[in-house]
Design a protein around this motif. Structure first.
Motif, PDB file in Angstrom:
ATOM      1  N   PHE A  22      19.400   4.654  -6.565  1.00 48.36           N
ATOM      2  CA  PHE A  22      18.531   3.485  -6.661  1.00 48.36           C
ATOM      3  C   PHE A  22      17.116   3.896  -7.063  1.00 48.36           C
ATOM      4  O   PHE A  22      16.533   3.343  -8.002  1.00 48.36           O
ATOM      5  N   ILE A  23      16.564   4.876  -6.362  1.00 51.49           N
ATOM      6  CA  ILE A  23      15.193   5.302  -6.638  1.00 51.49           C
ATOM      7  C   ILE A  23      15.090   5.934  -8.020  1.00 51.49           C
ATOM      8  O   ILE A  23      14.161   5.648  -8.788  1.00 51.49           O
ATOM      9  N   GLU A  24      16.050   6.780  -8.364  1.00 48.13           N
ATOM     10  CA  GLU A  24      16.025   7.432  -9.673  1.00 48.13           C
ATOM     11  C   GLU A  24      16.083   6.414 -10.806  1.00 48.13           C
ATOM     12  O   GLU A  24      15.323   6.505 -11.777  1.00 48.13           O
ATOM     13  N   ARG A  73       0.804  -1.224   0.000  1.00 50.06           N
ATOM     14  CA  ARG A  73       0.000   0.000   0.000  1.00 50.06           C
ATOM     15  C   ARG A  73       0.839   1.276   0.000  1.00 50.06           C
ATOM     16  O   ARG A  73       0.280   2.372  -0.055  1.00 50.06           O
ATOM     17  N   GLY A  74       2.134   1.155   0.095  1.00 48.22           N
ATOM     18  CA  GLY A  74       2.984   2.338   0.152  1.00 48.22           C
ATOM     19  C   GLY A  74       3.115   3.016  -1.199  1.00 48.22           C
ATOM     20  O   GLY A  74       2.753   2.468  -2.243  1.00 48.22           O
ATOM     21  N   THR A  75       3.638   4.234  -1.180  1.00 48.29           N
ATOM     22  CA  THR A  75       3.942   4.927  -2.420  1.00 48.29           C
ATOM     23  C   THR A  75       5.118   4.233  -3.110  1.00 48.29           C
ATOM     24  O   THR A  75       5.780   3.366  -2.528  1.00 48.29           O
ATOM     25  N   ILE A  76       5.380   4.626  -4.332  1.00 48.59           N
ATOM     26  CA  ILE A  76       6.531   4.071  -5.047  1.00 48.59           C
ATOM     27  C   ILE A  76       7.811   4.318  -4.259  1.00 48.59           C
ATOM     28  O   ILE A  76       8.647   3.424  -4.103  1.00 48.59           O
ATOM     29  N   ASN A  77       7.959   5.527  -3.727  1.00 47.96           N
ATOM     30  CA  ASN A  77       9.150   5.828  -2.928  1.00 47.96           C
ATOM     31  C   ASN A  77       9.227   4.964  -1.683  1.00 47.96           C
ATOM     32  O   ASN A  77      10.301   4.497  -1.296  1.00 47.96           O
ATOM     33  N   ASP A  78       8.082   4.730  -1.030  1.00 44.07           N
ATOM     34  CA  ASP A  78       8.050   3.874   0.155  1.00 44.07           C
ATOM     35  C   ASP A  78       8.551   2.472  -0.192  1.00 44.07           C
ATOM     36  O   ASP A  78       9.369   1.889   0.523  1.00 44.07           O
ATOM     37  N   PHE A 109      25.079  -2.506 -11.507  1.00 43.99           N
ATOM     38  CA  PHE A 109      25.834  -1.296 -11.166  1.00 43.99           C
ATOM     39  C   PHE A 109      26.001  -0.376 -12.358  1.00 43.99           C
ATOM     40  O   PHE A 109      26.051   0.851 -12.210  1.00 43.99           O
ATOM     41  N   GLN A 110      26.072  -0.934 -13.558  1.00 42.28           N
ATOM     42  CA  GLN A 110      26.139  -0.083 -14.740  1.00 42.28           C
ATOM     43  C   GLN A 110      24.882   0.767 -14.864  1.00 42.28           C
ATOM     44  O   GLN A 110      24.939   1.923 -15.304  1.00 42.28           O
ATOM     45  N   LYS A 111      23.756   0.212 -14.458  1.00 44.89           N
ATOM     46  CA  LYS A 111      22.493   0.937 -14.543  1.00 44.89           C
ATOM     47  C   LYS A 111      22.288   1.879 -13.359  1.00 44.89           C
ATOM     48  O   LYS A 111      21.724   2.966 -13.510  1.00 44.89           O
ATOM     49  N   MET A 112      22.708   1.461 -12.175  1.00 41.47           N
ATOM     50  CA  MET A 112      22.354   2.175 -10.948  1.00 41.47           C
ATOM     51  C   MET A 112      23.435   3.147 -10.462  1.00 41.47           C
ATOM     52  O   MET A 112      23.114   4.197  -9.896  1.00 41.47           O
ATOM     53  N   ASP A 113      24.707   2.784 -10.626  1.00 41.70           N
ATOM     54  CA  ASP A 113      25.799   3.596 -10.077  1.00 41.70           C
ATOM     55  C   ASP A 113      26.101   4.735 -11.039  1.00 41.70           C
ATOM     56  O   ASP A 113      27.035   4.678 -11.836  1.00 41.70           O
ATOM     57  N   ARG A 114      25.347   5.820 -10.928  1.00 48.10           N
ATOM     58  CA  ARG A 114      25.389   6.881 -11.928  1.00 48.10           C
ATOM     59  C   ARG A 114      26.669   7.709 -11.880  1.00 48.10           C
ATOM     60  O   ARG A 114      27.082   8.271 -12.892  1.00 48.10           O
ATOM     61  N   LEU A 124      10.337   1.439  -2.797  1.00 45.99           N
ATOM     62  CA  LEU A 124      11.738   1.403  -3.216  1.00 45.99           C
ATOM     63  C   LEU A 124      12.669   1.598  -2.034  1.00 45.99           C
ATOM     64  O   LEU A 124      13.739   0.988  -1.969  1.00 45.99           O
ATOM     65  N   ASN A 125      12.285   2.442  -1.085  1.00 46.18           N
ATOM     66  CA  ASN A 125      13.078   2.598   0.132  1.00 46.18           C
ATOM     67  C   ASN A 125      13.159   1.284   0.902  1.00 46.18           C
ATOM     68  O   ASN A 125      14.206   0.927   1.439  1.00 46.18           O
ATOM     69  N   TRP A 126      12.038   0.561   0.963  1.00 43.38           N
ATOM     70  CA  TRP A 126      12.014  -0.724   1.672  1.00 43.38           C
ATOM     71  C   TRP A 126      12.927  -1.730   0.969  1.00 43.38           C
ATOM     72  O   TRP A 126      13.695  -2.450   1.618  1.00 43.38           O
ATOM     73  N   ALA A 127      12.845  -1.767  -0.369  1.00 41.59           N
ATOM     74  CA  ALA A 127      13.700  -2.685  -1.125  1.00 41.59           C
ATOM     75  C   ALA A 127      15.172  -2.319  -0.954  1.00 41.59           C
ATOM     76  O   ALA A 127      16.022  -3.199  -0.782  1.00 41.59           O
ATOM     77  N   PHE A 128      15.479  -1.026  -0.978  1.00 43.84           N
ATOM     78  CA  PHE A 128      16.872  -0.589  -0.790  1.00 43.84           C
ATOM     79  C   PHE A 128      17.380  -1.041   0.574  1.00 43.84           C
ATOM     80  O   PHE A 128      18.521  -1.511   0.697  1.00 43.84           O
ATOM     81  N   ASN A 129      16.558  -0.899   1.592  1.00 42.05           N
ATOM     82  CA  ASN A 129      16.957  -1.319   2.929  1.00 42.05           C
ATOM     83  C   ASN A 129      17.238  -2.813   2.988  1.00 42.05           C
ATOM     84  O   ASN A 129      18.125  -3.267   3.716  1.00 42.05           O
ATOM     85  N   LEU A 130      16.492  -3.595   2.210  1.00 45.15           N
ATOM     86  CA  LEU A 130      16.736  -5.034   2.138  1.00 45.15           C
ATOM     87  C   LEU A 130      18.117  -5.312   1.560  1.00 45.15           C
ATOM     88  O   LEU A 130      18.864  -6.150   2.072  1.00 45.15           O
ATOM     89  N   TYR A 131      18.484  -4.602   0.490  1.00 48.68           N
ATOM     90  CA  TYR A 131      19.752  -4.853  -0.199  1.00 48.68           C
ATOM     91  C   TYR A 131      20.946  -4.244   0.525  1.00 48.68           C
ATOM     92  O   TYR A 131      22.077  -4.706   0.367  1.00 48.68           O
ATOM     93  N   ASP A 132      20.709  -3.193   1.312  1.00 46.97           N
ATOM     94  CA  ASP A 132      21.774  -2.557   2.078  1.00 46.97           C
ATOM     95  C   ASP A 132      21.998  -3.376   3.352  1.00 46.97           C
ATOM     96  O   ASP A 132      21.519  -3.047   4.426  1.00 46.97           O
ATOM     97  N   LEU A 133      22.745  -4.440   3.216  1.00 50.91           N
ATOM     98  CA  LEU A 133      22.834  -5.441   4.279  1.00 50.91           C
ATOM     99  C   LEU A 133      23.425  -4.906   5.574  1.00 50.91           C
ATOM    100  O   LEU A 133      22.996  -5.292   6.660  1.00 50.91           O
TER     101      LEU A 133
END
Length: 231
Positions: free
Chosen positions: A210-212, A135-140, A194-199, A142-151
């Motif tokens: 990540f969000i962008e 039910r969260g916004t797109i930013n919500d 990383f080619q896609k995300m690490d701008r 993506l923030n949750w997913a980022f937190n999962l990957y940021d071990l």
């Protein structure tokens, strides 16, 4: 069979897709019967962990009272004592991938839900996370997913962290890929990620990058919308 190219997107989407299976496992698509009896169960059941009142949880999440009743009924059926530990959480996920090894991915997911870091997931932990994912916004989301990957929770994703995530996904789903996965494939997909995300090419991916990047990926945005009406 699932192509290896498709697994690159799964690194971002699998956390959400699997929750449909989790909801099915917990019986959360079943219609709610008598509201009063569920309310009584919620308020009066003798469990190791007593959840907060549904009125309070309704204020803190984006679920209705009826939806919370359904979620609690399913959660209590699977976790009678009111909490689930990591071992039982892994057992739940192993049922979805009997030919793979989901234990490491389940560990990472458990860590994301166990926000209090007390070694267990309560009903509150469960619905707070589920509220963001469904039910969260797109930013919500993506923030949750980022937190999962940021071990290590230092505010950025390193290649080694992403490799650990990708390896856990391949361990879980690798036998369903075509062609058969080679040992170096997870590392190749990390480099592609990383080619896609690490701008700015500094070797790490920040939450802003990540969000962008995700928002610019039409497939990811469309896939996220599939979970808007799960329950």
């Amino acid at each position: 069979m699932l192509s290896l190219d498709g697994l690159e997107m799964i690194a971002l989407l699998v956390v959400m897709a699997l929750f449909i299976k989790v909801l099915e496992q917990f019986g959360m698509f079943e219609p709610v019967g008598g509201e009063d009896s569920v309310e009584d169960d919620f308020e009066l059941s003798i469990v190791c962990h007593r959840p907060e009142s549904m009125d309070k949880l309704q204020e803190q999440t984006k679920f209705t009272k009826k939806e919370l009743q359904v979620l609690y009924r399913g959660f209590k059926n699977e976790c009678p004592c009111g909490v689930v530990n990591e071992e039982n959480f892994k057992i739940i996920y192993s049922q979805f991938f009997p030919q793979g090894d989901s234990s490491m991915y389940a560990h990472f997911l458990f860590e994301a839900f166990d926000t209090n870091k007390n070694g267990s997931i309560s009903f509150e932990d469960f619905v707070f996370g589920l509220s963001i994912i469904l039910r969260g916004t797109i930013n919500d989301r993506l923030n949750w997913a980022f937190n999962l990957y940021d071990l290590n929770k230092d505010g950025c994703i390193t290649k080694e962290e992403m490799f650990d995530i990708m390896k856990s996904i391949y361990d879980m789903m690798g036998k369903y890929t075509y062609p058969t996965m080679q040992d170096d494939i997870p590392r190749e997909h990390v480099e592609s990620f990383f080619q896609k995300m690490d701008r700015n090419n500094d070797g790490v991916v920040t939450i802003e990058e990540f969000i962008e990047s995700c928002k610019k990926d039409e497939s990811i945005m469309q896939s996220m919308q599939l979970f808007d009406n799960v329950i």
